[in-house]
Write a protein that holds these residues in place. Structure first.
Motif, PDB file in Angstrom:
ATOM      1  N   ASN A  98       0.806  -1.233   0.000  1.00  0.00           N
ATOM      2  CA  ASN A  98       0.000   0.000   0.000  1.00  0.00           C
ATOM      3  C   ASN A  98       0.832   1.274   0.000  1.00  0.00           C
ATOM      4  OD1 ASN A  98      -2.579  -0.983  -0.320  1.00  0.00           O
ATOM      5  ND2 ASN A  98      -2.855  -1.328   1.877  1.00  0.00           N
ATOM      6  N   LYS A  99       2.104   1.175  -0.355  1.00  0.00           N
ATOM      7  CA  LYS A  99       2.950   2.361  -0.471  1.00  0.00           C
ATOM      8  C   LYS A  99       3.328   2.546  -1.928  1.00  0.00           C
ATOM      9  CE  LYS A  99       4.920   1.991   4.123  1.00  0.00           C
ATOM     10  NZ  LYS A  99       6.121   1.747   4.898  1.00  0.00           N
ATOM     11  N   ASP A 100       3.360   3.795  -2.344  1.00  0.00           N
ATOM     12  CA  ASP A 100       3.780   4.116  -3.703  1.00  0.00           C
ATOM     13  C   ASP A 100       5.297   4.257  -3.746  1.00  0.00           C
ATOM     14  OD1 ASP A 100       1.223   4.216  -4.855  1.00  0.00           O
ATOM     15  OD2 ASP A 100       0.915   6.254  -4.144  1.00  0.00           O
ATOM     16  N   VAL A 101       5.913   3.528  -4.645  1.00  0.00           N
ATOM     17  CA  VAL A 101       7.355   3.618  -4.858  1.00  0.00           C
ATOM     18  C   VAL A 101       7.542   4.133  -6.283  1.00  0.00           C
ATOM     19  CG1 VAL A 101       9.533   2.360  -4.947  1.00  0.00           C
ATOM     20  CG2 VAL A 101       7.754   1.677  -3.308  1.00  0.00           C
ATOM     21  N   LYS A 102       8.117   5.339  -6.386  1.00  0.00           N
ATOM     22  CA  LYS A 102       8.278   5.967  -7.699  1.00  0.00           C
ATOM     23  C   LYS A 102       9.751   6.235  -7.971  1.00  0.00           C
ATOM     24  CE  LYS A 102       3.841   8.310  -7.218  1.00  0.00           C
ATOM     25  NZ  LYS A 102       3.166   9.603  -7.098  1.00  0.00           N
ATOM     26  N   LYS A 103      10.146   5.971  -9.209  1.00  0.00           N
ATOM     27  CA  LYS A 103      11.506   6.274  -9.662  1.00  0.00           C
ATOM     28  C   LYS A 103      11.400   6.951 -11.016  1.00  0.00           C
ATOM     29  CE  LYS A 103      14.278   3.365  -6.982  1.00  0.00           C
ATOM     30  NZ  LYS A 103      15.518   2.696  -6.883  1.00  0.00           N
ATOM     31  N   VAL A 104      12.226   7.981 -11.202  1.00  0.00           N
ATOM     32  CA  VAL A 104      12.251   8.707 -12.469  1.00  0.00           C
ATOM     33  C   VAL A 104      13.685   8.773 -12.967  1.00  0.00           C
ATOM     34  CG1 VAL A 104      11.740  10.872 -13.647  1.00  0.00           C
ATOM     35  CG2 VAL A 104      10.288  10.132 -11.752  1.00  0.00           C
ATOM     36  N   ILE A 105      13.890   8.277 -14.171  1.00  0.00           N
ATOM     37  CA  ILE A 105      15.185   8.380 -14.832  1.00  0.00           C
ATOM     38  C   ILE A 105      15.022   9.332 -16.006  1.00  0.00           C
ATOM     39  CG2 ILE A 105      16.910   7.174 -16.219  1.00  0.00           C
ATOM     40  CD1 ILE A 105      16.324   4.684 -14.597  1.00  0.00           C
ATOM     41  N   LYS A 106      15.948  10.264 -16.114  1.00  0.00           N
ATOM     42  CA  LYS A 106      15.949  11.192 -17.244  1.00  0.00           C
ATOM     43  C   LYS A 106      17.294  11.078 -17.951  1.00  0.00           C
ATOM     44  CE  LYS A 106      16.179  16.068 -18.357  1.00  0.00           C
ATOM     45  NZ  LYS A 106      16.158  17.422 -17.837  1.00  0.00           N
ATOM     46  N   ILE A 107      17.236  10.961 -19.261  1.00  0.00           N
ATOM     47  CA  ILE A 107      18.441  10.952 -20.084  1.00  0.00           C
ATOM     48  C   ILE A 107      18.372  12.214 -20.937  1.00  0.00           C
ATOM     49  CG2 ILE A 107      19.762   9.729 -21.845  1.00  0.00           C
ATOM     50  CD1 ILE A 107      18.158   7.176 -20.659  1.00  0.00           C
ATOM     51  N   ASP A 108      19.362  13.085 -20.793  1.00  0.00           N
ATOM     52  CA  ASP A 108      19.308  14.381 -21.477  1.00  0.00           C
ATOM     53  C   ASP A 108      19.956  14.334 -22.859  1.00  0.00           C
ATOM     54  OD1 ASP A 108      22.080  14.609 -21.093  1.00  0.00           O
ATOM     55  OD2 ASP A 108      21.921  16.191 -19.595  1.00  0.00           O
ATOM     56  N   SER A 109      20.010  15.481 -23.497  1.00  0.00           N
ATOM     57  CA  SER A 109      20.498  15.593 -24.873  1.00  0.00           C
ATOM     58  C   SER A 109      21.996  15.329 -25.005  1.00  0.00           C
ATOM     59  CB  SER A 109      20.164  16.965 -25.440  1.00  0.00           C
ATOM     60  OG  SER A 109      20.807  17.970 -24.680  1.00  0.00           O
ATOM     61  N   LEU A 110      22.708  15.252 -23.895  1.00  0.00           N
ATOM     62  CA  LEU A 110      24.137  14.949 -23.920  1.00  0.00           C
ATOM     63  C   LEU A 110      24.426  13.501 -23.517  1.00  0.00           C
ATOM     64  CD1 LEU A 110      25.447  18.233 -22.257  1.00  0.00           C
ATOM     65  CD2 LEU A 110      25.344  17.671 -24.702  1.00  0.00           C
ATOM     66  N   GLY A 111      23.364  12.763 -23.185  1.00  0.00           N
ATOM     67  CA  GLY A 111      23.530  11.372 -22.768  1.00  0.00           C
ATOM     68  C   GLY A 111      23.694  11.194 -21.277  1.00  0.00           C
ATOM     69  N   ASN A 112      23.637  12.290 -20.512  1.00  0.00           N
ATOM     70  CA  ASN A 112      23.738  12.201 -19.048  1.00  0.00           C
ATOM     71  C   ASN A 112      22.482  11.547 -18.490  1.00  0.00           C
ATOM     72  OD1 ASN A 112      26.225  13.703 -18.849  1.00  0.00           O
ATOM     73  ND2 ASN A 112      25.011  15.505 -19.338  1.00  0.00           N
ATOM     74  N   ILE A 113      22.658  10.754 -17.449  1.00  0.00           N
ATOM     75  CA  ILE A 113      21.526  10.090 -16.807  1.00  0.00           C
ATOM     76  C   ILE A 113      21.310  10.698 -15.428  1.00  0.00           C
ATOM     77  CG2 ILE A 113      20.579   7.904 -15.997  1.00  0.00           C
ATOM     78  CD1 ILE A 113      22.327   6.491 -18.063  1.00  0.00           C
ATOM     79  N   PHE A 114      20.055  11.056 -15.168  1.00  0.00           N
ATOM     80  CA  PHE A 114      19.648  11.616 -13.883  1.00  0.00           C
ATOM     81  C   PHE A 114      18.678  10.642 -13.225  1.00  0.00           C
ATOM     82  CE2 PHE A 114      20.882  15.033 -16.589  1.00  0.00           C
ATOM     83  CZ  PHE A 114      21.430  16.004 -15.770  1.00  0.00           C
ATOM     84  N   LEU A 115      18.777  10.510 -11.923  1.00  0.00           N
ATOM     85  CA  LEU A 115      17.842   9.711 -11.139  1.00  0.00           C
ATOM     86  C   LEU A 115      17.197  10.640 -10.131  1.00  0.00           C
ATOM     87  CD1 LEU A 115      16.621   6.975 -10.325  1.00  0.00           C
ATOM     88  CD2 LEU A 115      18.566   6.661  -8.801  1.00  0.00           C
ATOM     89  N   SER A 116      15.896  10.811 -10.252  1.00  0.00           N
ATOM     90  CA  SER A 116      15.150  11.720  -9.374  1.00  0.00           C
ATOM     91  C   SER A 116      15.813  13.098  -9.306  1.00  0.00           C
ATOM     92  CB  SER A 116      15.007  11.125  -7.973  1.00  0.00           C
ATOM     93  OG  SER A 116      14.347   9.886  -8.049  1.00  0.00           O
ATOM     94  N   ARG A 117      16.109  13.640 -10.468  1.00  0.00           N
ATOM     95  CA  ARG A 117      16.695  14.981 -10.657  1.00  0.00           C
ATOM     96  C   ARG A 117      18.134  15.124 -10.201  1.00  0.00           C
ATOM     97  NH1 ARG A 117      11.737  19.195  -9.599  1.00  0.00           N
ATOM     98  NH2 ARG A 117      10.239  18.051 -10.853  1.00  0.00           N
ATOM     99  N   GLN A 118      18.739  14.048  -9.731  1.00  0.00           N
ATOM    100  CA  GLN A 118      20.144  14.075  -9.325  1.00  0.00           C
ATOM    101  C   GLN A 118      20.981  13.461 -10.436  1.00  0.00           C
ATOM    102  OE1 GLN A 118      21.335  15.496  -6.646  1.00  0.00           O
ATOM    103  NE2 GLN A 118      19.394  15.903  -5.649  1.00  0.00           N
TER     104      GLN A 118
END
Length: 162
Positions: free
Chosen positions: A40-60
């Protein structure tokens, strides 16, 4: 005569491969959103890959990158091969992901191209391509995008989504 034939064939192959590689649209960002419901808990993860190929996890920013040229090519193939839904840019509130049931997960992938980002600078939401799958088992890592990516990128994304 054979030399002329081989020269022509070589020129033709080089020219068509250059034209084909130029057809890949440059990426502004790829966002992979995982939403799981555990006890009953929400577990959320966000990965972002930018235009230079850098990978961010939860904006870090992580110290991880994708090999941009290959990744861009594979993302373009993913969009074409899976006929991803194109969502036109607008100023409406962003779309919500489907809420997973207990013990399940939802994966949502959105892809924004650099040209769309530049053209739609004044819009709240840029045009993007969307793929979503809900109802996946909590431990499933069988995401359709992995069919297109190389092993290194797959392992990096899997590691960050755990």
């Amino acid at each position: 005569m054979k030399l002329k034939y081989y020269l022509f064939l070589s020129f033709f192959l080089i020219t068509t491969s250059n034209i084909y590689s130029q057809n890949d649209k440059k990426i502004y960002e790829v966002i992979i959103f995982k939403w799981a419901k555990v006890e009953n808990k929400d577990v959320k993860k966000v990965i972002k890959i930018d235009s230079l190929g850098n990978i961010f996890l939860s904006r870090q920013k992580t110290n991880k990158k994708v090999e941009l040229k290959n990744f861009t090519k594979k993302i373009n193939q993913f969009i074409e091969g899976e006929k991803l839904e194109k969502i036109n840019g607008d100023n409406n509130p962003p779309r919500m992901s489907l809420i997973p049931k207990e013990g399940k997960q939802t994966i949502a992938i959105s892809i924004v191209f650099l040209n769309d980002f530049r053209k739609e600078i004044n819009l709240a939401n840029n045009t993007y391509y969307s793929w979503t799958k809900t109802g996946l088992e909590i431990n499933s890592e069988d995401y359709l995008i992995f069919k297109y990516l190389n092993k290194t990128d797959i392992n990096t994304i899997k590691f960050l989504l755990k």
